[in-house]
Design a protein around this motif. Structure first.
Motif, mmCIF file in Angstrom:
data_model
loop_
_atom_site.group_PDB
_atom_site.id
_atom_site.type_symbol
_atom_site.label_atom_id
_atom_site.label_comp_id
_atom_site.label_asym_id
_atom_site.label_seq_id
_atom_site.Cartn_x
_atom_site.Cartn_y
_atom_site.Cartn_z
ATOM 1 N N UNK A 114 0.856 -1.170 0.000
ATOM 2 C CA UNK A 114 0.000 0.000 0.000
ATOM 3 C C UNK A 114 0.902 1.233 0.000
ATOM 4 N N UNK A 115 0.765 2.047 -1.015
ATOM 5 C CA UNK A 115 1.545 3.281 -1.119
ATOM 6 C C UNK A 115 0.638 4.439 -0.707
ATOM 7 N N UNK A 116 0.913 4.990 0.475
ATOM 8 C CA UNK A 116 0.068 6.025 1.069
ATOM 9 C C UNK A 116 0.826 7.344 1.036
ATOM 10 N N UNK A 117 0.271 8.328 0.353
ATOM 11 C CA UNK A 117 0.935 9.623 0.290
ATOM 12 C C UNK A 117 0.374 10.554 1.359
ATOM 13 N N UNK A 118 1.255 11.368 1.939
ATOM 14 C CA UNK A 118 0.855 12.311 2.981
ATOM 15 C C UNK A 118 0.895 13.739 2.444
ATOM 16 N N UNK A 119 -0.028 14.552 2.943
ATOM 17 C CA UNK A 119 -0.078 15.953 2.516
ATOM 18 C C UNK A 119 1.144 16.720 3.007
ATOM 19 N N UNK A 120 1.627 16.345 4.161
ATOM 20 C CA UNK A 120 2.806 16.983 4.742
ATOM 21 C C UNK A 120 4.079 16.346 4.188
ATOM 22 N N UNK A 121 5.170 17.087 4.234
ATOM 23 C CA UNK A 121 6.465 16.526 3.850
ATOM 24 C C UNK A 121 7.007 15.583 4.915
ATOM 25 N N UNK A 122 6.344 15.540 6.062
ATOM 26 C CA UNK A 122 6.744 14.619 7.133
ATOM 27 C C UNK A 122 5.703 13.513 7.250
ATOM 28 N N UNK A 123 6.008 12.293 6.842
ATOM 29 C CA UNK A 123 5.008 11.212 6.860
ATOM 30 C C UNK A 123 4.552 10.819 8.260
ATOM 31 N N UNK A 124 5.280 11.250 9.292
ATOM 32 C CA UNK A 124 4.862 10.931 10.656
ATOM 33 C C UNK A 124 3.579 11.655 11.066
ATOM 34 N N UNK A 125 3.142 12.636 10.270
ATOM 35 C CA UNK A 125 1.854 13.269 10.555
ATOM 36 C C UNK A 125 0.722 12.244 10.475
ATOM 37 N N UNK A 126 0.873 11.260 9.597
ATOM 38 C CA UNK A 126 -0.142 10.205 9.496
ATOM 39 C C UNK A 126 -0.035 9.228 10.654
ATOM 40 N N UNK A 127 1.181 8.879 11.047
ATOM 41 C CA UNK A 127 1.385 7.935 12.153
ATOM 42 C C UNK A 127 0.754 8.455 13.436
ATOM 43 N N UNK A 128 0.890 9.746 13.704
ATOM 44 C CA UNK A 128 0.350 10.340 14.929
ATOM 45 C C UNK A 128 -1.166 10.348 14.960
ATOM 46 N N UNK A 129 -1.814 10.078 13.820
ATOM 47 C CA UNK A 129 -3.275 10.027 13.763
ATOM 48 C C UNK A 129 -3.803 8.599 13.636
ATOM 49 N N UNK A 130 -2.945 7.612 13.837
ATOM 50 C CA UNK A 130 -3.389 6.219 13.761
ATOM 51 C C UNK A 130 -4.430 5.922 14.835
ATOM 52 N N UNK A 131 -5.134 4.793 14.663
ATOM 53 C CA UNK A 131 -6.262 4.486 15.538
ATOM 54 C C UNK A 131 -5.880 4.212 16.985
ATOM 55 N N UNK A 132 -4.629 3.818 17.234
ATOM 56 C CA UNK A 132 -4.200 3.568 18.614
ATOM 57 C C UNK A 132 -2.688 3.694 18.721
ATOM 58 N N UNK A 133 -2.222 3.845 19.945
ATOM 59 C CA UNK A 133 -0.778 3.946 20.173
ATOM 60 C C UNK A 133 -0.065 2.650 19.817
ATOM 61 N N UNK A 134 -0.785 1.527 19.806
ATOM 62 C CA UNK A 134 -0.165 0.232 19.501
ATOM 63 C C UNK A 134 0.535 0.240 18.156
ATOM 64 N N UNK A 135 -0.027 0.953 17.187
ATOM 65 C CA UNK A 135 0.528 0.940 15.834
ATOM 66 C C UNK A 135 1.291 2.222 15.486
ATOM 67 N N UNK A 136 1.581 3.038 16.483
ATOM 68 C CA UNK A 136 2.369 4.260 16.243
ATOM 69 C C UNK A 136 3.856 3.922 16.273
ATOM 70 N N UNK A 137 4.248 3.173 15.270
ATOM 71 C CA UNK A 137 5.627 2.711 15.109
ATOM 72 C C UNK A 137 5.987 2.875 13.638
ATOM 73 N N UNK A 138 7.271 2.912 13.340
ATOM 74 C CA UNK A 138 7.677 3.051 11.943
ATOM 75 C C UNK A 138 9.099 2.554 11.749
ATOM 76 N N UNK A 139 9.363 2.160 10.519
ATOM 77 C CA UNK A 139 10.717 1.800 10.101
ATOM 78 C C UNK A 139 11.153 2.855 9.088
ATOM 79 N N UNK A 140 12.235 3.557 9.393
ATOM 80 C CA UNK A 140 12.804 4.507 8.448
ATOM 81 C C UNK A 140 13.988 3.843 7.749
ATOM 82 N N UNK A 141 14.679 4.586 6.926
ATOM 83 C CA UNK A 141 15.873 4.035 6.281
ATOM 84 C C UNK A 141 17.002 3.837 7.283
ATOM 85 N N UNK A 142 16.867 4.436 8.477
ATOM 86 C CA UNK A 142 17.956 4.400 9.457
ATOM 87 C C UNK A 142 17.626 3.686 10.765
#
Length: 206
Positions: free
Chosen positions: A82-110
């Motif tokens: 799933x390729x999800x584009x964000x309006x902001x240049x920072x994709x974490x804006x979407x993560x902070x609006x996830x349905x629960x803290x359980x899934x507020x995680x991410x893998x970056x290139x680093x």
């Protein structure tokens, strides 16, 4: 991922912290401005867009931080991207609006990042968005042994809760570079979140 400021989130990021299930797909979040380059990189690796009913996508991706959602698949590979584009240049804006803290995680290139590690590593989450659509997601995770709550400090380790100050309070403004975010870098001496900072958020009831 690095060149396009892309992150991998959703069930795949949770899987690294809780390998109790295998995700059916991968959710990549990328700024709208760099999405074309990232999609081209996927195309070069054999992934092409497939049709998915719009209502299906809207039931899972409801954040106003999200601009578009596309699904891609490689011939002969069952799992999809799933390729999800964000309006902001920072994709974490979407993560902070996830349905629960359980899934507020991410893998970056680093690195691997977890916004609420004391809860997530314990298999627990605070509900951030409670709708009929998100409840079906909660049920999926509950069937895998995870727990959810709608209150600020439901568990014993948060008995010393201070409203608007404690890191796990829904009213507290958090920062991606604060000491409560778990960051696991892939490389020594690599600043895992510098390119995404500054970024702050609080949960929806704040």
């Amino acid at each position: 991922m690095d060149a396009s400021d892309c992150i991998l989130s959703g069930s795949a990021a949770l899987y690294l912290l809780h390998p109790v299930f295998i995700p059916n797909d991968l959710d990549f979040y990328v700024p709208l401005d760099t999405a074309v380059d990232f999609e081209y990189a996927l195309h070069q690796r054999g992934y092409n867009p497939i049709h998915v009913d719009r209502e299906h996508h809207e039931s899972y991706y409801t954040s106003d931080a999200i601009a578009t959602v596309a699904r891609l698949q490689k011939p002969g590979v069952r799992r999809t991207i799933n390729l999800i584009t964000t309006r902001s240049n920072n994709p974490f804006t979407a993560v902070a609006q996830f349905h629960s803290t359980l899934v507020m995680n991410a893998i970056t290139s680093d690195a691997v990042l977890c916004f609420y590690p004391l809860l997530t590593l314990g298999g627990r989450g605070i509900i951030n968005v409670d709708t009929s659509k998100t409840r079906s997601c909660f049920k999926k995770y509950e069937d895998r042994g995870f727990e959810f709550t709608t209150t600020d400090s439901p568990w014993a380790q948060f008995a010393d809760h201070i409203c608007s100050t404690s890191a796990y309070c829904m009213k507290t403004v958090r920062s991606i570079d604060d000491s409560h975010v778990l960051s696991i870098p892939f490389h020594a001496n690599s600043p895992p979140i510098s390119k995404f900072a500054p970024f702050s958020w609080s949960l929806c009831e704040a």
